[in-house]
Design a protein around this motif. Structure first.
Motif, PDB file in Angstrom:
ATOM      1  N   GLU B  52       3.522  -1.097   6.971  1.00  0.00           N
ATOM      2  CA  GLU B  52       3.202  -0.921   8.065  1.00  0.00           C
ATOM      3  C   GLU B  52       1.639   0.056   7.288  1.00  0.00           C
ATOM      4  O   GLU B  52       1.665   0.812   6.816  1.00  0.00           O
ATOM      5  CB  GLU B  52       3.149   0.011   9.014  1.00  0.00           C
ATOM      6  N   TYR B 153       6.007   4.643  -2.204  1.00  0.00           N
ATOM      7  CA  TYR B 153       6.623   4.512  -0.624  1.00  0.00           C
ATOM      8  C   TYR B 153       5.331   4.271   0.173  1.00  0.00           C
ATOM      9  O   TYR B 153       4.665   4.029   1.630  1.00  0.00           O
ATOM     10  CB  TYR B 153       6.987   6.463   0.431  1.00  0.00           C
ATOM     11  N   PHE B 169       2.177   1.387   4.278  1.00  0.00           N
ATOM     12  CA  PHE B 169       3.529   2.152   4.020  1.00  0.00           C
ATOM     13  C   PHE B 169       4.889   0.680   4.090  1.00  0.00           C
ATOM     14  O   PHE B 169       4.461  -0.009   4.968  1.00  0.00           O
ATOM     15  CB  PHE B 169       4.190   3.086   4.929  1.00  0.00           C
ATOM     16  N   ILE B 170       5.292   1.611   2.407  1.00  0.00           N
ATOM     17  CA  ILE B 170       6.650   0.230   2.584  1.00  0.00           C
ATOM     18  C   ILE B 170       7.401   0.513   3.202  1.00  0.00           C
ATOM     19  O   ILE B 170       8.285   2.155   3.289  1.00  0.00           O
ATOM     20  CB  ILE B 170       6.599  -0.111   1.233  1.00  0.00           C
TER      21      ILE B 170
END
Lengths: 333, 230
Positions: B52, B153, B169-170
């Motif tokens: 995202e 992150y 964002f992972i």
């Protein structure tokens, strides 16, 4: 959940070479762990991230909060636990296979040397060396290996490692998550602008499975401790009887003696039923003979067969050790 | 994805391996193949859906994901597994070729399947070197491609069509880091096993050569003495 077949086959082999408690442990491992992982894996934890919802519209907040709440998913943690706990057992299996192959090679060499016609002193010396080496591996009259010496050391070490790993993983799970799944996780991590409530999917169902796996882990740990105690008692009783065993005359063992049914510490040589029975060794040490006498006495003294022993091989029956085990192998549970 | 084909092939390799080779096979099967199929694949399952970026610009997420993950770590893991297992097939092919020759000439060319001599020894040796090379190569590739073995992150992205530097964002970075570290540790273990097996092979060969030379020299000196006596 994935392909466990190879590991199942390996652990199946170990089952033939374990004590009774070891077999119970393996059964518990298979039924209550692999099956439950398969059952719960996708269906309960499958949507854990997609249904993890945070009370915020901030992009990225849900991702970081999920990552903070679950550094590793329960299911993956249990898979790793299962693998690490099975590893000492596989190391033990490796040792068993190594000894079986060594015994086969020595037997082959012995056969070749005996086939030589000349009475050569070098051949006699080589034969004597081979017989000494074979005596160390300690084969019983039905061609099976016995757990003693280095093999017993490996077995005890594997049970010890299993217990430590099991306890370690249980402690790790308690430190990471505790034993329940809270329905709400309060998160404060960038980029979340403030304290955010995040809602976990299916918390009650997950709690049930977590407690189930905890109980299975505890049973497994208890079984390992029991097995250690069992092995210790055996060793102590063998150690206590061996000084007195000097008076016991060594009895000639033959293949018809039903003591071969006592399968606690017996391992098949080579491919099992096809290998011929081993000739008796007259040069038994007194401790070996006393172990034989002790197990014979115990078997005769017991009024009924223990729960997990097979009926005698002469009856021609094969009882399955657990669901889905291969019927072609001899099973003793 | 079905891995049974690779598994069946590798099971055939077991017959012609040394003891350490069998340990290597067991490690590959249990700690790499099984963990990949049972756990790792699921961790990376929704990696793009859950990726995202803090932006509404259409297409920005796609280009950023593509920039950060030219190939997914889990796919690289699978490729590594395949490439590392392939040299073992050289040994199987070599044995199959020789068995074909044995049938044609109707005589045994090898003493027994467990014994490695002549051409088979060289094939096995080369396969070990190639395997080790692939292992080290893939580890270096992993390190270079993802700037280390951990997954952050948050990553910042400013590629077109993203209008500015955007936070992306992972999903599940910690779990992915755990599995990547697991992969690295097991790869290092496999490299160590390969080196031990290489040294063991070379040492065994050297000892055999020395013993043969020594026994030949003994025989020749005994013959000389015999001739002198006669």
């Amino acid at each position: 959940m994935g392909d466990w077949g190879f590991l199942e086959k390996l652990l199946d082999q170990v089952q033939e070479h374990s004590t009774v408690v070891g077999k119970i442990w393996l059964t518990v491992l298979f039924i209550f762990r692999i099956l439950i992982l398969g059952l719960a894996g996708e269906s309960v934890w499958g949507d854990e991230q997609s249904d993890f919802e945070c009370n915020t519209a901030q992009p990225g907040c849900t991702n970081v909060c999920y990552d903070q709440a679950f550094p590793i998913s329960h299911i993956r943690y249990w898979v790793l636990q299962f693998l690490f706990v099975s590893t000492p057992t596989l190391v033990y299996l490796g040792h068993v296979i190594y000894l079986s192959r060594r015994e086969e090679r020595l037997r082959q060499k012995e056969g070749e040397l005996r086939a030589l016609p000349a009475k050569d002193p070098r051949v006699e010396r080589a034969l004597a060396t081979i017989e000494r080496q074979m005596a160390k591996i300690s084969v019983a009259e039905d061609g099976r290996l016995r757990i003693r010496g280095a093999l017993m050391g490996t077995y005890v070490a594997s049970v010890l490692c299993k217990s430590v790993l099991e306890a370690g993983f249980l402690y790790g799970q308690w430190r990471l998550y505790g034993w329940t799944m809270e329905p709400v996780f309060v998160c404060q991590r960038a980029p979340c602008p403030y304290l955010v409530d995040c809602f976990v999917s299916r918390p009650t169902e997950k709690t049930i499975f977590i407690i189930f796996m905890l109980v299975v882990g505890l049973i497994s740990l208890v079984l390992n401790v029991l097995e250690l105690a069992h092995l210790l008692c055996r060793c102590l009783s063998r150690g206590m009887r061996s000084p007195r065993g000097q008076d016991t005359p060594p009895t000639q063992r033959n293949s018809s003696e039903p003591y071969a049914d006592q399968v606690f510490f017996y391992l098949p040589v080579g491919d099992g039923p096809s290998s011929p029975p081993c000739p008796t060794y007259n040069g038994l040490s007194s401790s070996e003979q006393n172990w034989a006498n002790l197990t014979t006495e115990e078997r005769l003294a017991s009024s009924r067969a223990p729960l997990f022993l097979d009926p005698p091989p002469e009856s021609g029956q094969k009882s399955p050790s657990r669901p889905n085990s291969s019927a072609s192998k001899k099973q003793y549970v | 994805m079905s891995w049974t084909f690779l598994r069946d092939l590798l099971t055939g390799v077991n017959k012609y391996s040394t003891g350490i080779g069998r340990i290597w096979l067991a490690v590959v099967f249990i700690f790499r193949l099984l963990v990949y199929v049972v756990a790792a694949e699921h961790v990376w399952k929704d990696e793009q859906k859950e990726f995202e970026c803090n932006v509404n610009q259409p297409g920005c997420e796609n280009v950023c994901f593509d920039h950060f993950f030219p190939i997914s770590q889990v796919r690289l893991w699978a490729l590594q597994l395949i490439m590392v297992s392939t040299p073992s097939l050289l040994v199987v092919l070599h044995v199959a070729y020789h068995e074909g020759r044995e049938k044609r000439h109707r005589k045994r060319l090898y003493v027994s399947p467990g014994m490695m001599d002549g051409g088979l020894w060289y094939t096995y040796f080369i396969s070990l070197i190639v395997k080790t090379g692939f292992e080290i190569g893939f580890l270096v590739l992993f390190y270079k491609l993802y700037d280390g073995f951990s997954v952050p992150y948050l990553m910042k992205c400013d590629l077109k069509p993203c209008p500015n530097t955007v936070d992306c964002f992972i999903s599940k970075p910690t779990e992915k880091t755990i599995f990547i570290l697991f992969l690295v540790i097991i790869s290092c273990l496999c490299i160590v096993l390969n080196f031990i097996e290489l040294s063991f092979l070379v040492l065994k060969c050297l000892i055999k050569c020395c013993v043969q030379k020594y026994s030949k020299s003994l025989q020749s000196s005994a013959c000389e003495r015999h001739n002198l006596i006669c």
